[in-house]
Design a protein around this motif. Structure first.
Motif, PDB file in Angstrom:
ATOM      1  N   SER A  11      32.610-115.287 -57.810  1.00 24.26           N
ATOM      2  CA  SER A  11      31.973-115.883 -56.637  1.00 24.26           C
ATOM      3  C   SER A  11      31.882-115.072 -55.455  1.00 24.26           C
ATOM      4  N   GLN A  12      33.144-114.850 -55.076  1.00 25.06           N
ATOM      5  CA  GLN A  12      33.291-113.923 -53.589  1.00 25.06           C
ATOM      6  C   GLN A  12      32.549-112.758 -53.697  1.00 25.06           C
ATOM      7  N   GLY A  13      32.612-112.057 -55.029  1.00 25.99           N
ATOM      8  CA  GLY A  13      31.860-110.615 -54.887  1.00 25.99           C
ATOM      9  C   GLY A  13      30.488-110.682 -54.829  1.00 25.99           C
ATOM     10  N   ARG A  14      29.922-111.759 -55.692  1.00 25.67           N
ATOM     11  CA  ARG A  14      28.510-111.969 -55.630  1.00 25.67           C
ATOM     12  C   ARG A  14      28.056-112.342 -54.045  1.00 25.67           C
ATOM     13  N   ASP A  15      28.911-113.389 -53.340  1.00 26.58           N
ATOM     14  CA  ASP A  15      28.646-113.490 -51.954  1.00 26.58           C
ATOM     15  C   ASP A  15      28.413-112.389 -51.235  1.00 26.58           C
ATOM     16  N   GLN A  16      29.439-111.361 -51.227  1.00 24.41           N
ATOM     17  CA  GLN A  16      29.422-110.170 -50.296  1.00 24.41           C
ATOM     18  C   GLN A  16      28.347-109.488 -50.860  1.00 24.41           C
ATOM     19  N   ILE A  17      27.644-109.224 -51.942  1.00 19.62           N
ATOM     20  CA  ILE A  17      26.686-108.467 -52.314  1.00 19.62           C
ATOM     21  C   ILE A  17      25.495-108.953 -51.800  1.00 19.62           C
ATOM     22  N   PHE A  18      25.465-110.394 -51.777  1.00 19.73           N
ATOM     23  CA  PHE A  18      24.166-111.001 -51.494  1.00 19.73           C
ATOM     24  C   PHE A  18      24.247-110.956 -49.765  1.00 19.73           C
ATOM     25  N   ARG A  19      25.416-110.855 -49.210  1.00 19.64           N
ATOM     26  CA  ARG A  19      25.689-110.909 -47.931  1.00 19.64           C
ATOM     27  C   ARG A  19      24.970-109.303 -47.482  1.00 19.64           C
ATOM     28  N   ALA A  20      25.630-108.540 -47.893  1.00 21.53           N
ATOM     29  CA  ALA A  20      25.156-107.105 -47.671  1.00 21.53           C
ATOM     30  C   ALA A  20      23.815-106.690 -47.879  1.00 21.53           C
ATOM     31  N   THR A  21      23.164-107.459 -48.897  1.00 20.21           N
ATOM     32  CA  THR A  21      21.576-107.208 -48.919  1.00 20.21           C
ATOM     33  C   THR A  21      20.984-107.930 -47.816  1.00 20.21           C
ATOM     34  N   GLN A  22      21.385-109.247 -47.535  1.00 18.48           N
ATOM     35  CA  GLN A  22      20.828-110.030 -46.328  1.00 18.48           C
ATOM     36  C   GLN A  22      20.863-109.148 -44.999  1.00 18.48           C
ATOM     37  N   TYR A  23      22.071-108.565 -44.636  1.00 21.43           N
ATOM     38  CA  TYR A  23      21.969-107.805 -43.413  1.00 21.43           C
ATOM     39  C   TYR A  23      21.385-106.553 -43.263  1.00 21.43           C
ATOM     40  N   THR A  24      21.332-106.116 -44.435  1.00 22.18           N
ATOM     41  CA  THR A  24      20.713-104.604 -44.791  1.00 22.18           C
ATOM     42  C   THR A  24      18.998-104.999 -44.508  1.00 22.18           C
ATOM     43  N   CYS A  25      18.630-106.010 -45.033  1.00 26.07           N
ATOM     44  CA  CYS A  25      17.153-106.334 -44.815  1.00 26.07           C
ATOM     45  C   CYS A  25      16.796-106.878 -43.391  1.00 26.07           C
ATOM     46  N   MET A  26      17.793-107.450 -42.628  1.00 24.85           N
ATOM     47  CA  MET A  26      17.627-107.781 -41.401  1.00 24.85           C
ATOM     48  C   MET A  26      17.755-106.572 -40.443  1.00 24.85           C
ATOM     49  N   LEU A  27      18.399-105.585 -40.808  1.00 26.01           N
ATOM     50  CA  LEU A  27      18.356-104.368 -40.062  1.00 26.01           C
ATOM     51  C   LEU A  27      17.405-103.580 -40.410  1.00 26.01           C
ATOM     52  N   LEU A  28      16.937-103.429 -41.463  1.00 25.05           N
ATOM     53  CA  LEU A  28      15.576-102.727 -41.804  1.00 25.05           C
ATOM     54  C   LEU A  28      14.329-103.079 -41.063  1.00 25.05           C
ATOM     55  N   SER A  29      14.548-104.571 -41.174  1.00 25.87           N
ATOM     56  CA  SER A  29      13.036-105.171 -40.598  1.00 25.87           C
ATOM     57  C   SER A  29      13.106-104.971 -39.058  1.00 25.87           C
TER      58      SER A  29
END
Length: 245
Positions: A11-29
């Motif tokens: 679950s921690q691994g999936r959370d970190q992948i989701f977290r990285a995706t979330q902040y990548t979207c924030m940075l790109l937007s």
């Protein structure tokens, strides 16, 4: 491939992948939001960012219990400072996860009358307190390693002075430059401590902005969040790089 499967099964691994995706979207937007021809892409990135945030809240359901168990474990540590810092951090994180669960109930419509801004502020304060406790622990680790390095250097100087038949002249290069050099050497020799310090400092950007302590931009928060997530992925994939508790 087996390592990737094992990582994503946690679950921690999936959370970190989701977290990285979330902040990548924030940075790109953030970088493309002022471009008129990219409005649809910005909207999609923000929607994906919101979806990742909601998904992470669901992954964290039950983490309050995990944080309380961790607090019980660290309360038995023999050293006073790490014991207080880590136990306080885990208890603050337990309260954060509790607030996060309440916010999740509000987001899925199970408790639509919950005051979201109030609970969001409480969650941010708990998270901020947890980060401060972690940074205090990091500074404690750095401090005793700096003292150890200074003692080792002093012992070497004394040894070579006696070997050459000269008395130590006591002249040292003090000041900020000397301190930063010693700090660099300590962190260089202790990658887990360096990574933990970088992660905690990066994570501070969000709470500082939300609580109005130090206002910044979505770009900075996105970059710091992405860097913190990459460090989290690295320490999960390579446990020897994680600072021992």
């Amino acid at each position: 491939m087996e390592g990737f499967v094992d990582f994503t099964n946690r679950s921690q691994g999936r959370d970190q992948i989701f977290r990285a995706t979330q902040y990548t979207c924030m940075l790109l937007s953030y970088f493309i939001e002022n471009k008129g021809d990219k409005k649809k892409l910005v909207m999609k990135l923000k929607q994906l960012e919101s979806s990742m945030s909601s998904g992470r809240k669901m992954f964290r359901l039950g983490n309050t219990v995990h944080a309380l168990v961790a607090a019980k474990r660290t309360s038995a540590l023999p050293e006073v400072v790490p014991c207080l810092c880590l136990t306080g951090s885990h208890l603050s994180r337990a309260l954060y996860f509790l607030c996060d669960t309440v916010l999740w109930l509000r987001s899925v419509g199970l408790q639509p009358h919950i005051d979201r801004p109030k609970w969001h502020t409480w969650a941010t304060k708990c998270y901020y307190c947890s980060l401060l406790m972690n940074l205090a622990r990091d500074w404690y680790e750095i401090s005793w390693r700096l003292e150890e390095a200074a003692l080792e250097e002093k012992t070497k100087e004394k040894f070579f002075s006696q070997k050459d038949g000269k008395e130590p002249n006591g002249v040292k290069c003090d000041g900020l430059h000397s301190f930063l050099h010693q700090l660099f050497q300590v962190l260089k020799r202790n990658p887990p401590l360096l990574l933990d310090l970088v992660k905690n400092l990066c994570d501070l950007s969000g709470p500082l902005d939300t609580l109005g302590i130090y206002k910044t931009s979505r770009g900075v928060i996105g970059f710091c969040g992405l860097l913190s997530s990459l460090v989290g992925i690295l320490t999960l994939a390579s446990p020897h790089l994680k600072l021992k508790q």
